[in-house]
Design a protein around this motif. Structure first.
Motif, PDB file in Angstrom:
ATOM      1  N   LEU A  20       0.825  -1.207   0.000  1.00 20.10           N
ATOM      2  CA  LEU A  20       0.000   0.000   0.000  1.00 20.10           C
ATOM      3  C   LEU A  20       0.861   1.261   0.000  1.00 20.10           C
ATOM      4  CD1 LEU A  20      -2.822  -0.932   2.535  1.00 20.10           C
ATOM      5  CD2 LEU A  20      -3.168  -0.283   0.143  1.00 20.10           C
ATOM      6  N   HIS A  21       1.908   1.240   0.815  1.00 19.52           N
ATOM      7  CA  HIS A  21       2.799   2.401   0.885  1.00 19.52           C
ATOM      8  C   HIS A  21       3.481   2.640  -0.459  1.00 19.52           C
ATOM      9  CE1 HIS A  21       6.542   4.628   1.820  1.00 19.52           C
ATOM     10  NE2 HIS A  21       5.784   5.242   2.711  1.00 19.52           N
ATOM     11  N   ALA A  22       3.893   1.552  -1.119  1.00 17.57           N
ATOM     12  CA  ALA A  22       4.559   1.683  -2.418  1.00 17.57           C
ATOM     13  C   ALA A  22       3.611   2.275  -3.461  1.00 17.57           C
ATOM     14  CB  ALA A  22       5.065   0.321  -2.879  1.00 17.57           C
ATOM     15  N   GLU A  23       2.359   1.801  -3.447  1.00 14.23           N
ATOM     16  CA  GLU A  23       1.396   2.307  -4.425  1.00 14.23           C
ATOM     17  C   GLU A  23       1.024   3.762  -4.127  1.00 14.23           C
ATOM     18  OE1 GLU A  23       0.734   0.903  -7.155  1.00 14.23           O
ATOM     19  OE2 GLU A  23       1.815  -0.922  -6.617  1.00 14.23           O
ATOM     20  N   TRP A  24       0.943   4.120  -2.869  1.00 14.54           N
ATOM     21  CA  TRP A  24       0.685   5.513  -2.510  1.00 14.54           C
ATOM     22  C   TRP A  24       1.856   6.395  -2.940  1.00 14.54           C
ATOM     23  CZ3 TRP A  24      -1.972   9.531  -1.945  1.00 14.54           C
ATOM     24  CH2 TRP A  24      -1.557  10.634  -1.186  1.00 14.54           C
ATOM     25  N   HIS A  25       3.073   5.888  -2.777  1.00 12.67           N
ATOM     26  CA  HIS A  25       4.248   6.652  -3.197  1.00 12.67           C
ATOM     27  C   HIS A  25       4.232   6.884  -4.707  1.00 12.67           C
ATOM     28  CE1 HIS A  25       8.392   8.132  -3.082  1.00 12.67           C
ATOM     29  NE2 HIS A  25       8.630   7.357  -4.123  1.00 12.67           N
ATOM     30  N   LYS A  26       3.869   5.845  -5.468  1.00 15.06           N
ATOM     31  CA  LYS A  26       3.783   5.998  -6.921  1.00 15.06           C
ATOM     32  C   LYS A  26       2.746   7.051  -7.293  1.00 15.06           C
ATOM     33  CE  LYS A  26       4.762   1.111  -7.942  1.00 15.06           C
ATOM     34  NZ  LYS A  26       4.163  -0.124  -8.485  1.00 15.06           N
ATOM     35  N   LEU A  27       1.579   6.967  -6.655  1.00 12.96           N
ATOM     36  CA  LEU A  27       0.477   7.858  -7.018  1.00 12.96           C
ATOM     37  C   LEU A  27       0.805   9.313  -6.728  1.00 12.96           C
ATOM     38  CD1 LEU A  27      -2.464   7.962  -8.071  1.00 12.96           C
ATOM     39  CD2 LEU A  27      -3.212   7.797  -5.690  1.00 12.96           C
ATOM     40  N   ARG A  28       1.365   9.575  -5.558  1.00 19.55           N
ATOM     41  CA  ARG A  28       1.582  10.972  -5.167  1.00 19.55           C
ATOM     42  C   ARG A  28       2.818  11.599  -5.793  1.00 19.55           C
ATOM     43  NH1 ARG A  28       5.397  11.543  -1.038  1.00 19.55           N
ATOM     44  NH2 ARG A  28       6.031   9.601  -0.003  1.00 19.55           N
ATOM     45  N   THR A  29       3.724  10.787  -6.339  1.00 16.69           N
ATOM     46  CA  THR A  29       4.937  11.353  -6.919  1.00 16.69           C
ATOM     47  C   THR A  29       4.841  11.551  -8.426  1.00 16.69           C
ATOM     48  OG1 THR A  29       5.888   9.114  -7.051  1.00 16.69           O
ATOM     49  CG2 THR A  29       6.468  10.449  -5.127  1.00 16.69           C
ATOM     50  N   LEU A  30       3.736  11.135  -9.023  1.00 13.56           N
ATOM     51  CA  LEU A  30       3.545  11.338 -10.463  1.00 13.56           C
ATOM     52  C   LEU A  30       2.918  12.708 -10.725  1.00 13.56           C
ATOM     53  CD1 LEU A  30       2.180   7.860 -11.601  1.00 13.56           C
ATOM     54  CD2 LEU A  30       4.429   8.823 -12.089  1.00 13.56           C
TER      55      LEU A  30
END
Length: 262
Positions: A20-30
């Protein structure tokens, strides 16, 4: 003599929290995330302000929440495109190989993407709806559309609109995973979800007219009003219908994710 055993999580173990943390990181850094959500927010607020400031009583029969949130019909496309990007963009860039190598079971990746996106989309959409409603009331406070957040059904309608936008966009997340192509997924969403119900709705057949009420776009429309719309299903029925559609598309995406090669 007693022996104690301490179980610890390995430093690089794959856990639901870390996925979940990895997917949140992807979403917010794009950058595309902020561009699409920013445009969606601007459309809802901008159209809401225009509707409120130009109201002259001609649309007195339109539900107040539906009236001020007219821009959500435009912002829906933006949020849906973001949902498609959440899944399909990794296939276009090749990042999906690294993602699935890190999480060989695959399905937790899809569920995490869907969960993170749902939380982000609903939170932002509901906040935008609330702000738009309050701003529009600056001009509507002395009209027949004057309402406050504490009036019966207002918060429910604002949240219902946000739920409709979010669940429609969750279908887009599933379409992105199914198509593995951004243009194809956008075409499928616009054609099958947005346009097809309007085309079928023009057919003069009782069965077709009844069936169209359960289509995703029509179900979403039933959620964002204070008073139920006469030509739509009840809000609860619309919500259940949307949940079933979203679950079905994501289930199909999960099945193909397990069976197809990257």
């Amino acid at each position: 003599m007693t022996t104690s055993t301490t179980t610890t999580t390995a430093p690089y173990a794959v856990t639901p929290r870390r996925i979940l943390h990895a997917e949140w990181h992807k979403l917010r850094t794009l950058r595309s995330t902020w561009w699409t959500l920013g445009l969606a927010t601007a459309l809802v607020i901008g159209v809401g302000l225009m509707m409120g400031s130009t109201y002259d009583g001609d649309d007195a029969n339109i539900d107040t929440v539906l009236f001020v949130l007219f821009g959500s019909q435009l912002s829906q496309i933006c949020v849906a495109v973001l949902g498609i990007l959440v899944t399909a963009s990794e296939y276009s860039t090749g990042l999906v190989r690294a993602t699935l190598a890190a999480v060989p079971r695959r399905l937790p990746v899809l569920w995490s993407k869907a969960g993170v996106f749902t939380a982000c989309a609903f939170t932002l959409t509901f906040a935008t709806n609330t702000v738009t409603f309050l701003l529009a009331q600056i001009w509507l406070s002395d009209t027949d559309k004057a309402l406050s957040l504490t009036d019966s059904g207002v918060l429910g309608a604002l949240a219902g609109n946000a739920a409709g936008v979010t669940l429609l966009s969750l279908i887009a997340v599933g379409l992105g995973a199914l198509c593995r192509s951004i243009p194809a997924a956008i075409g499928a969403f616009v054609g099958a979800v947005m346009i097809l119900p309007e085309v079928l709705g023009a057919i003069s057949n009782d069965f077709v007219q009844s069936a169209v009420k359960y289509f995703p776009a029509k179900s979403a429309e039933s959620l964002g009003t204070i008073a139920p719309l006469t030509d739509h299903n009840a809000p609860v029925t619309g919500l259940v219908s949307l949940l079933v559609w979203a679950a079905a598309v994501l289930a199909a995406a999960a099945l193909l994710l397990k069976r197809r090669d990257v």
